[in-house]
Design an enzyme around this catalytic site. Structure first.
Site, PDB file in Angstrom:
ATOM      1  N   LYS A  23       0.875  -1.184   0.000  1.00 35.31           N
ATOM      2  CA  LYS A  23       0.000   0.000   0.000  1.00 35.31           C
ATOM      3  C   LYS A  23       0.905   1.225   0.000  1.00 35.31           C
ATOM      4  O   LYS A  23       1.733   1.377   0.902  1.00 35.31           O
ATOM      5  CB  LYS A  23      -0.901  -0.047   1.241  1.00 35.31           C
ATOM      6  CG  LYS A  23      -1.857   1.114   1.396  1.00 35.31           C
ATOM      7  CD  LYS A  23      -2.768   0.848   2.590  1.00 35.31           C
ATOM      8  CE  LYS A  23      -3.474   2.057   3.119  1.00 35.31           C
ATOM      9  NZ  LYS A  23      -4.109   2.914   2.150  1.00 35.31           N
ATOM     10  N   THR A  26      -2.385   6.929   0.906  1.00 33.04           N
ATOM     11  CA  THR A  26      -3.557   6.990   1.760  1.00 33.04           C
ATOM     12  C   THR A  26      -4.324   8.235   1.356  1.00 33.04           C
ATOM     13  O   THR A  26      -3.722   9.244   0.976  1.00 33.04           O
ATOM     14  CB  THR A  26      -3.191   6.998   3.262  1.00 33.04           C
ATOM     15  OG1 THR A  26      -4.393   6.945   4.033  1.00 33.04           O
ATOM     16  CG2 THR A  26      -2.359   8.197   3.659  1.00 33.04           C
ATOM     17  N   GLU A  76      -3.799   1.921  -3.236  1.00 25.67           N
ATOM     18  CA  GLU A  76      -4.398   1.643  -1.920  1.00 25.67           C
ATOM     19  C   GLU A  76      -4.467   0.139  -1.669  1.00 25.67           C
ATOM     20  O   GLU A  76      -4.730  -0.305  -0.562  1.00 25.67           O
ATOM     21  CB  GLU A  76      -5.815   2.222  -1.831  1.00 25.67           C
ATOM     22  CG  GLU A  76      -5.874   3.714  -1.617  1.00 25.67           C
ATOM     23  CD  GLU A  76      -5.847   4.102  -0.152  1.00 25.67           C
ATOM     24  OE1 GLU A  76      -5.493   3.278   0.710  1.00 25.67           O
ATOM     25  OE2 GLU A  76      -6.180   5.262   0.130  1.00 25.67           O
TER      26      GLU A  76
END
Length: 106
Positions: A23, A26, A76
């Protein structure tokens, strides 16, 4: 001028994705947008405030909700049809967000 944040929290179920480097962004609201490119922050779990790892902030870019797309979903590490409802659940009233990109400190 306020000091750059030194800590960021993620839902506990997302922290393995952050800690593995999978990931890489954000998406946050304006209240959580004050991260500064070039700084290093500690990652903690939201639920228990447990330390997870460190990340380097690369960029912070404003984005409209309707412009969140497949590229963001991939970064993400969530399908777009899960990402957008999740953002809506967390931030039901917002239409302007900030994409905070980062890399895992190795």
């Amino acid at each position: 001028m306020s000091q750059a944040p030194t800590k960021i929290t993620f839902f506990e179920w997302l922290t393995p994705l952050v800690a593995s480097g999978t990931k890489t962004i954000t998406i946050r609201d304006v209240y959580e947008s004050h991260y500064v490119p070039g700084t290093r922050v500690d990652v903690h779990t939201l639920e228990k405030d447990e330390y997870v790892c460190q990340i380097d902030i690369l960029t912070v870019e404003q984005i409209a909700f309707e412009d969140i797309g497949e590229v963001h979903a991939a970064q993400e590490f969530l399908p777009l049809d899960e990402l957008k409802p999740l953002i809506r659940k967390i931030y039901p009233e917002d239409d302007t967000f900030y994409v905070i990109s980062y890399k895992l400190v190795s």
